[in-house]
Write a protein that holds these residues in place. Structure first.
Motif, PDB file in Angstrom:
ATOM      1  N   ALA B 294      32.387  38.880  50.583  1.00 35.08           N
ATOM      2  CA  ALA B 294      31.789  37.236  50.957  1.00 35.08           C
ATOM      3  C   ALA B 294      30.314  37.474  51.318  1.00 35.08           C
ATOM      4  N   CYS B 295      29.971  36.391  51.046  1.00 33.24           N
ATOM      5  CA  CYS B 295      28.385  36.046  51.733  1.00 33.24           C
ATOM      6  C   CYS B 295      28.964  35.517  53.249  1.00 33.24           C
ATOM      7  N   PHE B 296      27.913  35.007  53.951  1.00 33.33           N
ATOM      8  CA  PHE B 296      27.905  34.553  55.299  1.00 33.33           C
ATOM      9  C   PHE B 296      28.749  33.184  55.041  1.00 33.33           C
ATOM     10  N   GLY B 297      29.884  32.951  55.877  1.00 35.57           N
ATOM     11  CA  GLY B 297      30.596  31.909  55.848  1.00 35.57           C
ATOM     12  C   GLY B 297      31.479  31.513  54.859  1.00 35.57           C
ATOM     13  N   CYS B 298      31.834  32.536  53.701  1.00 36.29           N
ATOM     14  CA  CYS B 298      32.304  32.167  52.553  1.00 36.29           C
ATOM     15  C   CYS B 298      33.885  32.705  52.295  1.00 36.29           C
ATOM     16  N   THR B 299      34.516  31.547  52.292  1.00 36.02           N
ATOM     17  CA  THR B 299      35.919  31.864  51.972  1.00 36.02           C
ATOM     18  C   THR B 299      36.544  32.122  50.835  1.00 36.02           C
ATOM     19  N   ILE B 300      35.546  31.995  49.727  1.00 37.79           N
ATOM     20  CA  ILE B 300      36.004  32.544  48.341  1.00 37.79           C
ATOM     21  C   ILE B 300      35.917  33.949  48.211  1.00 37.79           C
ATOM     22  N   ALA B 301      34.735  34.746  48.567  1.00 37.86           N
ATOM     23  CA  ALA B 301      34.400  36.134  48.474  1.00 37.86           C
ATOM     24  C   ALA B 301      34.573  36.766  46.951  1.00 37.86           C
ATOM     25  N   CYS B 302      33.740  35.997  46.131  1.00 37.02           N
ATOM     26  CA  CYS B 302      33.541  36.576  44.719  1.00 37.02           C
ATOM     27  C   CYS B 302      32.801  37.705  44.485  1.00 37.02           C
ATOM     28  N   GLY B 303      31.913  38.180  45.715  1.00 36.30           N
ATOM     29  CA  GLY B 303      30.885  39.135  45.216  1.00 36.30           C
ATOM     30  C   GLY B 303      31.644  40.552  44.818  1.00 36.30           C
ATOM     31  N   ARG B 304      31.056  41.278  44.140  1.00 37.63           N
ATOM     32  CA  ARG B 304      31.678  42.831  43.511  1.00 37.63           C
ATOM     33  C   ARG B 304      30.844  43.717  44.053  1.00 37.63           C
ATOM     34  N   ILE B 305      31.534  44.724  44.557  1.00 41.48           N
ATOM     35  CA  ILE B 305      31.012  45.823  45.236  1.00 41.48           C
ATOM     36  C   ILE B 305      31.444  47.156  44.385  1.00 41.48           C
ATOM     37  N   SER B 306      30.950  47.628  43.893  1.00 40.49           N
ATOM     38  CA  SER B 306      31.092  48.937  43.001  1.00 40.49           C
ATOM     39  C   SER B 306      30.641  50.187  43.049  1.00 40.49           C
ATOM     40  N   LYS B 307      31.274  51.351  42.648  1.00 38.32           N
ATOM     41  CA  LYS B 307      30.915  52.658  42.754  1.00 38.32           C
ATOM     42  C   LYS B 307      30.344  53.255  41.458  1.00 38.32           C
ATOM     43  N   MET B 308      29.507  53.692  40.881  1.00 37.21           N
ATOM     44  CA  MET B 308      29.428  54.259  39.709  1.00 37.21           C
ATOM     45  C   MET B 308      29.828  55.639  39.476  1.00 37.21           C
ATOM     46  N   ASP B 309      30.111  56.061  38.142  1.00 28.99           N
ATOM     47  CA  ASP B 309      30.519  57.433  37.913  1.00 28.99           C
ATOM     48  C   ASP B 309      29.370  58.546  38.223  1.00 28.99           C
ATOM     49  N   GLN B 310      29.577  59.280  38.975  1.00 26.90           N
ATOM     50  CA  GLN B 310      28.239  60.146  39.524  1.00 26.90           C
ATOM     51  C   GLN B 310      27.943  61.151  38.219  1.00 26.90           C
ATOM     52  N   GLY B 311      28.870  61.274  37.321  1.00 22.47           N
ATOM     53  CA  GLY B 311      28.342  62.094  35.997  1.00 22.47           C
ATOM     54  C   GLY B 311      27.647  61.307  34.965  1.00 22.47           C
TER      55      GLY B 311
END
Lengths: 158, 615
Positions: B294-311
């Motif tokens: 989420a961003c500040f105060g947001c009750t939706i929380a659409c943001g994506r947090i990802s991890k790349m393939d290190q290879g």
């Protein structure tokens, strides 16, 4: 029945509604800088973790206070700072192993979570159920249930 | 109330920082953020000013709901005259920075002039001062954030800054806060770069304690949060899949611009979709998506947090890109992917991370690469010029161009000019998929007709965040309209544009409008600011903001001839999908739109319209 604030960090999105609710309850303003619950954003892992006082039974802060400003709310079990007694010596902030008692320079007193007298504003405000206020004897219930589900409630289970 | 009531004015030429009271008359007429900052800008600069000259101004602004418990109340905007377009620019960002500025006791910060050497502004509540940033110049957004927190021994500082792209004045450079939230479009970062302004670091401990009716405010914001939670889009779709939920949907309805808008369906859409992000990779068995945020105060929380393939070839031996980080969102996934025919999810995320790290708009960057690849396939641009072979679909070229552009190296300097200037330089202005110099986002207006009009008339150039008729034409919000017809679209676009301006001005996120109408926003503003903010008043404020922006653009030299689309969208029919055979019907919609707006045939505000809106 006493209740405990229960935190499930996996459900936390980092919205800080809890911090705003806490500060509004205690200061009448939206000011996360004065919140008694803090959400930590570990950006390298993507984890957001709310953290606050666990209301220790044998509370270090209570025992350390030289003026007995910290007392037990018998109904909720919360360790509560009496602001008129507190002299701002900060010994409790040193004695607390978890860092959840902190000094407030504007008032010259310390502050910590007091469970809002039994109706914690953070839990009410949390939109995802990451912070709940549940039976103090059964904070493990959800975790037990999920393991019970895995072990005994799946098609593969005998 | 709910406004802080104070603004900071920073004269970068003189090196001075002054506090002044907020003009409350303007606050009541333009509300805040986009509206209020734009009012300051149009009153204070000559519309014909060179955007990258010291005479331009750059404003960071919050709204009255920023820093409150209203859901999504964490937004801020950056307002200036944009270098990509020459039109008024207003870029909106989430994260935590905007709320922090408000909590420090400021509604906005206005920067004027140009500093002789790199500087950053440090704000600690009432105290604000300029500091030397020579040691930060040449550093990425990520390193700048870490360095400032360390230097001031305050991990709770929030930072809004530019990276190399802003320093190099890439014309679509972004301003980035909290590592991966961005005031992304129209080149606001280049304006900061032109002023030698690296960052604003802020810590606010005063909070927002002056909402008009606290009890009513808590009640109404609680009720409205419930609406978001119970809505299918804001309560389920967005938190689970993010904006990427749209990739397959828009592809299926035949409105996913592909290979510089040659096609409107992408055969690789599924490979770069929300579903792909949660499918374990063949290479390492891990999912791309780590969590939502989420961003500040947001009750939706659409943001994506990802991890790349290190290879993956883009990040081998580059551990700085291995941690969890922001992306992919739909617009970036489209611009870096479908627009170039690239279906390599990891490559898209690498380019996206570079955009976050160095402060660059992935939409305009990606869409410019689309034009470069088309020019390459036509033989107009060569491997020798570009430094790499660049056919549509090349993930290698995408990654190389992202590095070159952010760093201002080689052909990257030309990519940094945006597609309009680049295509004109190489003799094919018609291949720039842009309006007023700003590249299209991820909806093809042959398949979603209303968006053609929304793009053509957007005050900051092509943009989906000024009138998102996709909501109505595709998702049926608030009512379903046919995406393939022009009928009723002029009125629909006007309504969306006005309402959006009011949402933006309040300091909340436009994504709430999937569940909220302005009728849900107005009572929250009223409880915070005063009873005068009725629905009717908020509608009028939105319309007033739109017309004010338009009037600035007209005075800057824009006219009805600029309210158009590239010939490809007006003349080349869609080749596949439900819109097969259709072009955009802009000529049919535009005159009706002007009439609905109360403008004359040249797109100028009539005296009656000025009178009605108090302009």
């Amino acid at each position: 029945m006493q209740k405990s604030l229960h935190i499930n960090a996996e459900k936390c999105t980092g919205c800080l509604q809890c911090e705003m609710a806490c500060s509004f309850e205690n200061y009448g303003a939206f000011v996360p800088a004065k919140s008694r619950i803090k959400v930590f954003d570990f950006h390298e892992t993507g984890r957001k973790v709310p953290y606050t006082c666990t209301q220790c039974d044998e509370a270090w802060c209570l025992h350390a206070c030289p003026v007995e400003a910290i007392t037990v709310d018998k109904a909720t079990g919360a360790k509560v700072v009496n602001e008129t007694t507190c002299v701002g010596c900060k010994v409790c902030t040193i004695s607390c192993p978890f860092g959840t008692v902190n000094y407030v320079q504007e008032t010259g007193k310390v502050q910590k979570c007091d469970l809002c007298g039994g109706d914690p504003a953070c839990a009410t405000a949390c939109p995802t159920g990451a912070i709940t206020y549940i039976d103090a004897n059964w904070t493990g219930l959800d975790k037990m249930k999920s393991w019970a589900d895995k072990l005994g409630n799946q098609p593969s289970a005998a | 109330m709910s406004w802080a009531g104070k603004i900071l004015r920073v004269d970068l030429t003189a090196g001075t920082v002054k506090s002044e009271p907020l003009n409350m008359e303007w606050a009541r007429s333009y509300l805040g953020s986009r509206g209020l900052a734009s009012k300051y800008l149009v009153e204070e600069i000559d519309p014909k000013v060179d955007p990258l000259s010291p005479a331009n101004k750059l404003i960071w602004a919050t709204g009255p709901l920023t820093g409150t418990m209203a859901s999504t109340g964490g937004r801020y905007t950056v307002v200036t005259k944009g270098p990509l377009t020459g039109a008024i620019a207003c870029s909106n960002s989430g994260g935590y920075w905007g709320a922090e500025l408000k909590m420090a006791g400021w509604d906005m910060v206005i920067f004027e002039g140009r500093s002789a050497k790199p500087v950053y502004l440090l704000i600690n509540d009432d105290q604000a001062e300029l500091h030397d940033a020579s040691h930060l110049w040449g550093q990425s957004v990520w390193k700048t954030e870490a360095a400032l927190k360390k230097a001031h021994q305050d991990p709770q500082l929030r930072i809004s800054s530019i990276g190399l792209a802003g320093e190099n004045q890439v014309l679509y450079a972004a301003i980035v806060n909290d590592l991966h939230r961005a005031a992304g479009r129209s080149g606001v970062g280049a304006v900061a770069g032109s002023k030698n302004l690296k960052a604003i670091a802020v810590r606010g401990t005063k909070g927002v304690g002056n909402v008009k009716d606290p009890k009513a405010f808590m009640q109404v914001t609680f009720e409205k949060k419930k609406i978001l939670a119970e809505n299918g889009v804001t309560g389920q779709g967005l938190p689970t899949y993010g904006t990427q939920v749209l990739m397959n949907v828009i592809n299926e309805i035949g409105a996913l611009p592909t290979r510089n808008h040659r096609d409107i369906q992408f055969e690789g859409a599924k490979d770069i979709s929300a579903e792909a992000m949660v499918t374990p990779r063949a290479t390492d068995g891990k999912k791309h998506l780590v969590t939502n945020q989420a961003c500040f105060g947001c009750t939706i929380a659409c943001g994506r947090i990802s991890k790349m393939d290190q290879g993956h070839f883009t990040v081998q031996n580059k551990p700085e890109y291995w941690g969890a980080s922001g992306g992919l969102e739909y617009e970036a996934a489209w611009a870096l992917g479908a627009a170039n025919g690239v279906n390599d999810l990891e490559a898209l995320q690498y380019a996206n991370l570079l955009c976050n790290e160095q402060g660059m708009d992935p939409i305009s960057f990606g869409a410019t690469i689309g034009a470069v690849m088309e020019l390459y396939e036509m033989g107009v641009l060569t491997k020798e010029q570009l430094g790499i072979e660049a056919p549509f679909g090349s993930a290698q070229a995408l990654a190389a161009f992202a590095e070159m552009t952010a760093r201002g190296e080689g052909f990257g300097k030309e990519i940094g000019l945006g597609s309009k200037r680049l295509c004109a330089k190489y003799g094919h202005p018609e291949l720039s998929m842009s309006v007023k110099g700003q590249e299209f986002p991820a909806y093809d207006s042959r398949g979603i007709q209303g968006m053609g009009l929304a793009y053509a008339t957007s005050n900051r150039g092509a943009c989906h965040l000024r009138g998102y008729t996709v909501a109505s034409e595709v998702l049926g919000i608030p009512v379903k309209t046919d995406p393939l017809t022009a009928e009723g679209k002029p009125e629909l676009v006007v309504a969306f544009q006005n309402a959006t301006a009011a949402f933006d001005a309040a300091g909340i996120c436009i994504f709430t409008s999937f569940a909220w109408g302005l009728a849900d926003v107005a009572p929250q503003v009223a409880a915070a600011c005063g009873e005068e903010f009725t629905l009717e008043n908020c509608e009028k404020i939105g319309e007033r903001i739109w017309n004010m922006e338009r009037d600035f653009n007209n005075r800057a030299g824009f006219s009805s001839k600029d309210d158009t689309l590239p010939p490809r969208l007006l003349n080349e029919p869609a080749r596949t999908g439900p819109a097969k055979g259709l072009v955009n019907k802009l000529p049919e919609m535009l005159p009706k739109y002007y009439a609905a707006r109360g403008w004359d045939g040249d797109g100028q505000l009539t005296p009656a319209t000025r009178e009605r809106l108090g302009l």
